[in-house]
Every structure is written in C-alpha cells, then in structure tokens.
Design a protein around this motif. Structure first.
Motif, mmCIF file in Angstrom:
data_model
loop_
_atom_site.group_PDB
_atom_site.id
_atom_site.type_symbol
_atom_site.label_atom_id
_atom_site.label_comp_id
_atom_site.label_asym_id
_atom_site.label_seq_id
_atom_site.Cartn_x
_atom_site.Cartn_y
_atom_site.Cartn_z
ATOM 1 N N ASN A 187 0.958 -1.160 0.022
ATOM 2 C CA ASN A 187 -0.020 0.012 -0.061
ATOM 3 C C ASN A 187 0.919 1.241 -0.115
ATOM 4 N N ARG A 188 0.205 2.426 -0.255
ATOM 5 C CA ARG A 188 0.855 3.762 -0.098
ATOM 6 C C ARG A 188 -0.175 4.416 0.389
ATOM 7 N N ASN A 189 0.325 5.564 1.192
ATOM 8 C CA ASN A 189 -0.478 6.332 1.917
ATOM 9 C C ASN A 189 -0.986 5.666 3.280
ATOM 10 N N GLY A 190 -1.957 6.400 3.719
ATOM 11 C CA GLY A 190 -2.863 5.470 4.881
ATOM 12 C C GLY A 190 -2.430 5.845 6.356
ATOM 13 N N GLN A 191 -1.530 6.694 6.628
ATOM 14 C CA GLN A 191 -0.850 6.846 8.086
ATOM 15 C C GLN A 191 -1.240 8.413 8.337
ATOM 16 N N PHE A 217 -4.139 0.752 -2.658
ATOM 17 C CA PHE A 217 -3.698 -0.546 -2.721
ATOM 18 C C PHE A 217 -3.107 -1.060 -4.052
ATOM 19 N N PHE A 218 -3.596 -0.663 -5.096
ATOM 20 C CA PHE A 218 -3.326 -1.228 -6.310
ATOM 21 C C PHE A 218 -3.213 0.001 -7.509
ATOM 22 N N ASP A 219 -4.342 0.615 -7.812
ATOM 23 C CA ASP A 219 -4.185 1.754 -8.934
ATOM 24 C C ASP A 219 -3.604 1.252 -9.996
ATOM 25 N N GLU A 220 -4.073 0.164 -10.500
ATOM 26 C CA GLU A 220 -3.493 -0.770 -11.917
ATOM 27 C C GLU A 220 -2.159 -0.681 -11.836
ATOM 28 N N GLY A 221 -1.623 -1.221 -10.593
ATOM 29 C CA GLY A 221 -0.288 -1.680 -10.409
ATOM 30 C C GLY A 221 0.628 -0.720 -10.187
ATOM 31 N N VAL A 222 0.054 0.651 -9.855
ATOM 32 C CA VAL A 222 0.933 1.690 -9.873
ATOM 33 C C VAL A 222 1.809 1.595 -8.440
ATOM 34 N N ARG A 239 -5.760 -5.799 -6.221
ATOM 35 C CA ARG A 239 -6.833 -5.501 -6.987
ATOM 36 C C ARG A 239 -8.331 -5.570 -6.613
ATOM 37 N N TRP A 240 -8.611 -6.556 -5.953
ATOM 38 C CA TRP A 240 -10.062 -6.668 -5.376
ATOM 39 C C TRP A 240 -10.369 -5.459 -4.458
ATOM 40 N N LEU A 241 -9.468 -5.095 -3.856
ATOM 41 C CA LEU A 241 -9.633 -3.812 -2.870
ATOM 42 C C LEU A 241 -10.000 -2.448 -3.706
ATOM 43 N N GLN A 285 6.707 -16.213 -6.039
ATOM 44 C CA GLN A 285 5.845 -15.631 -6.869
ATOM 45 C C GLN A 285 4.782 -16.062 -6.903
ATOM 46 N N ALA A 286 4.225 -16.910 -6.483
ATOM 47 C CA ALA A 286 2.752 -17.542 -5.973
ATOM 48 C C ALA A 286 2.136 -16.637 -5.003
ATOM 49 N N LEU A 287 2.932 -16.198 -4.088
ATOM 50 C CA LEU A 287 2.483 -15.287 -2.983
ATOM 51 C C LEU A 287 2.404 -13.855 -3.483
ATOM 52 N N VAL A 288 3.229 -13.394 -4.320
ATOM 53 C CA VAL A 288 3.000 -12.126 -4.880
ATOM 54 C C VAL A 288 1.869 -11.964 -5.992
ATOM 55 N N ARG A 289 1.738 -13.022 -6.617
ATOM 56 C CA ARG A 289 0.476 -13.102 -7.394
ATOM 57 C C ARG A 289 -0.748 -12.975 -6.410
ATOM 58 N N THR A 290 -0.744 -13.841 -5.557
ATOM 59 C CA THR A 290 -1.850 -13.738 -4.585
ATOM 60 C C THR A 290 -2.109 -12.473 -3.956
ATOM 61 N N LEU A 291 -1.309 -11.686 -3.475
ATOM 62 C CA LEU A 291 -1.498 -10.391 -2.968
ATOM 63 C C LEU A 291 -1.658 -9.327 -4.004
ATOM 64 N N LEU A 292 -1.134 -9.648 -5.302
ATOM 65 C CA LEU A 292 -1.581 -8.729 -6.254
ATOM 66 C C LEU A 292 -3.178 -8.916 -6.585
ATOM 67 N N SER A 293 -3.746 -10.122 -6.400
ATOM 68 C CA SER A 293 -5.056 -10.202 -6.832
ATOM 69 C C SER A 293 -5.880 -9.700 -5.483
ATOM 70 N N ALA A 294 -5.381 -9.892 -4.457
ATOM 71 C CA ALA A 294 -6.123 -9.203 -3.017
ATOM 72 C C ALA A 294 -6.192 -7.446 -3.127
#
Length: 392
Positions: A103-107, A298-303, A248-250, A237-246
C-alpha cells in the motif's frame, strides 16, 4: 536452478507448482493489512497452490524477530523495518527482500486535543509545543520504520529538530490509543484505524495524514528473508500473485466497505467497522492539507505495487540524515536497494497476473518543498546534505 534462471524459464511455465505450499505470514492489526486479510478470507492463494496461515503479531519487533528465526515465512512489514534489518540498525543484520509494495499512503499524525487547539490558535507548531512547558513526547512504531521517519520529517519541515527538541518513544500501533488515555503522550504517528479511534474517543485529533508529508509514499511491503526467495522462488512468485489479486480486489467498487467489516473482527484488527471504513475510503473529516489528502492506495492498476529500489534509497538517506548510518551506507545505497527489491520476481508475477508493470519512480514534492525523484536518488549525498536540520 538459480533465481534468475528460474525467472527466465518461468515465462514458459507460469503455473509451476510452488516448492512450499503452506505459508505462515505475519501481520499487525492495521487497516493496511487488508490485502492479507482479503487473501485469506477469499482463499486467493488456492489458485496459485498456496494455503496462507495469518499470524497476528503484537509489535513490529515481533515481526522482525519471527522473520529472522523462520517462524514467519513472510510478513506485512514496514518498509523501514526491512531496511533497518538489512543495514543492521534495526536489529540483527540479515539479507532481506521486498517482494512487492502492499500500500501507499494511509498513515497519520495525531496529537492531544489541547495541543491541536494550540496549533490552531498559534498557527505554528513550535509555538504550540512551547505552550506545553516541557519537552514534548511523541510515539512511533519502530526506530527505523516509516512512522519514525515521517514523524522526523514532519517536525523538521516546521523547523523542529526531532533529535534534540522532542522525545521519541516506541509503542506498538494497537497500544497508541491506550497510551494517549494514560497521559504523558503528546502525539503519535502510526497507521489506521488508531487515529480514527483516538479521535472518536476524544483522546486525540488527527492534524496531518502521511500523504500530506509525502504524497503516494511507500508504506507496507510484503517482506521476507532473501534466502526464502532463493530456496522457494516459485512460492515467492505465487505469494506475490496472490497479494496482487487481493490488492486489485480492494480497488473494486464496494469492496473496501466489505473489507472493513472483516477487519473489524477481533482476529484481525478489532476496531469499530465504521471507523475503519471511513479512513479506508478517504474520509478525514474537516482536515485540510498542503497536498490532496489521499486515502490509502492498494493497487491503482499496479502503480502501487512495484518495489522501486529508489523507495528504499529514501529510507537510507533519512537514516544518514539522522545519524543512524554513515557515509558508506549512502555510497552503497543503490547496490543495497537493488538487492533488497525483488524487481525481476515481481515483474514475472505481475505479467502472470496481467498487471501493468510500472517501473518508473514517481516525481513527488514533500511537505518541505523538497523533491524526491530519480535525480534525487542518483545523487543521494547531495540530497542528504541539502537538509538544514540533520545530525552533524
């Protein structure tokens, strides 16, 4: 097979089974642990051959210790915790890895209501702090962490030397509100929802959010020891893919409000749902700032998620600014950050998930008017020397 050769071959075998299927992943009770909670609640790891066991930890020091001993395979971690351990100034030295940014920001920074009123009345933080009649006490969450560095940066931007004019103490995020209630604490910097909780209870008032200190700053990362990546590259790599999906879902409509309900459960964060949801959605009440008050991203299209080495170099620069490391760390900063940031692994995971790879670091103006960009990272010594308030 080496990590680099596996990454090269994985383009032809993106569905290679992970070497380790059950992972214990640590987190702290914060709203920005949402990607991990989402990944577990929706069991997103199953698609990639993983079962996640989430472990709620009591403090960032506990996260560090359990990563180092192998009790945790990976963790939701402060960016600065990783670099503190890498440099041997945040505990025992160990080669660490940043797999992705979560994530970015949020503090934020929250102060007592009386200090907040003094800030409004005087319009000057120094004058407001002087009204206390003693040295102010501020809490952060880990000596080399983002909150310590952001708090120092915010104070220095207003002409206050955090090394000599403020007493800084370490308190775990979930204990901040209780510390405010007990007294003796004038303010704190940590993640949400603890600022929202303090304000709702009349114990504190949020006076700035971290996106006003550094817009779109890096915050929590998915961290592990570097030897985990070497031993289990397909798992990583599988863990990164899992968290990228999460992540993106957010970003999908309505999902943050749903996630707030999950985070409110005692097993995860255990704070009121409405308070979690408000800050997740960017509701900061009447707060105003120099920059746009950006919500946690959390995502912003991967940014959000690319692990830019330059992000790590900013922390090394701040460590030098405050006398925590010497000139040698600054000279080696690019090499250190390139080793910590697992960019090749991240790119492979992002391609497999059809996530755009945004590898160019942003150009941002921080609260003191100083720019952080590729040019700043390219001449780190000049960047550090450009601060008037720093350790001598």
């Amino acid at each position: 097979m080496s990590t680099s050769s596996w990454l090269a071959s994985d383009a032809q075998s993106p569905n290679g089974a992970p070497e380790k299927r059950h992972l214990r992943v640590g987190f702290i009770a914060l709203s920005d642990a949402a990607p991990l909670v989402v990944a577990k609640r929706l069991e997103l790891g199953h698609e990639h051959g993983l079962t996640l066991e989430l472990s709620r930890e009591s403090s960032w020091a506990a996260v560090r210790d359990k990563l180092l001993t192998g009790e945790l395979d990976a963790a939701h971690s402060l960016y600065g915790l990783v670099y503190g351990v890498q440099l041997g100034i945040g505990g025992p030295r160990e080669d660490m890895a940043v797999l992705m940014v979560l994530n970015r920001n949020g503090q934020a920074v929250t102060v007592t209501p009386s200090l907040a009123e003094a800030m409004v009345h005087t319009g000057d933080l120094r004058e407001a702090l002087a009204s206390l009649g003693r040295k102010p006490v501020f809490a952060q969450t880990f000596p080399t962490g983002t909150h310590a560095m952001f708090l120092n940066y915010w104070l220095a931007a207003q002409g206050i030397d955090p090394l000599t004019e403020v007493t800084s103490i370490v308190i775990p995020p979930a204990h901040m509100v209780a510390a405010m209630e007990e007294g003796g604490l004038d303010g704190f910097c940590c993640g949400e929802p603890w600022h929202a909780v303090a304000q709702a209870r009349g114990l504190g008032r949020t006076v700035t959010v971290s996106s006003d200190i550094w817009p779109n700053h890096p915050e929590k990362v998915l961290a592990c020891r570097r030897d985990f990546v070497t031993r289990y590259p397909r798992t990583a790599q599988a863990l990164v893919r899992t968290l990228l999906s999460a992540c993106r879902w957010l970003d999908m409509p309505g999902h943050r409000a749903e996630a707030a309900g999950w985070l409110a459960e005692p097993a995860w964060v255990g704070a009121p749902r409405d308070l979690i949801a408000a800050r997740l959605l960017g509701d900061f009440g009447r707060l105003q700032g120099r920059h746009a008050l950006l919500p946690v991203s959390f995502f912003d299209e991967g940014v959000v998620n690319y692990p830019h080495p330059s992000d790590g170099m900013w922390f090394i620069a701040q460590y030098r600014r405050w006398g925590m490391v010497g000139d040698a760390a600054v000279a080696a900063a690019a090499q250190t950050a390139a080793a910590v940031s697992q960019t090749a692994l991240y790119q492979a995971a992002a391609r497999a998930e059809a996530v755009p790879v945004v590898a160019s670091p942003a150009h941002e103006v921080l609260c003191d008017g100083k720019v952080w960009d590729a040019a700043s990272a390219g001449d780190l010594r000049a960047y550090v020397d450009g601060f008037d308030i720093r350790a001598r």
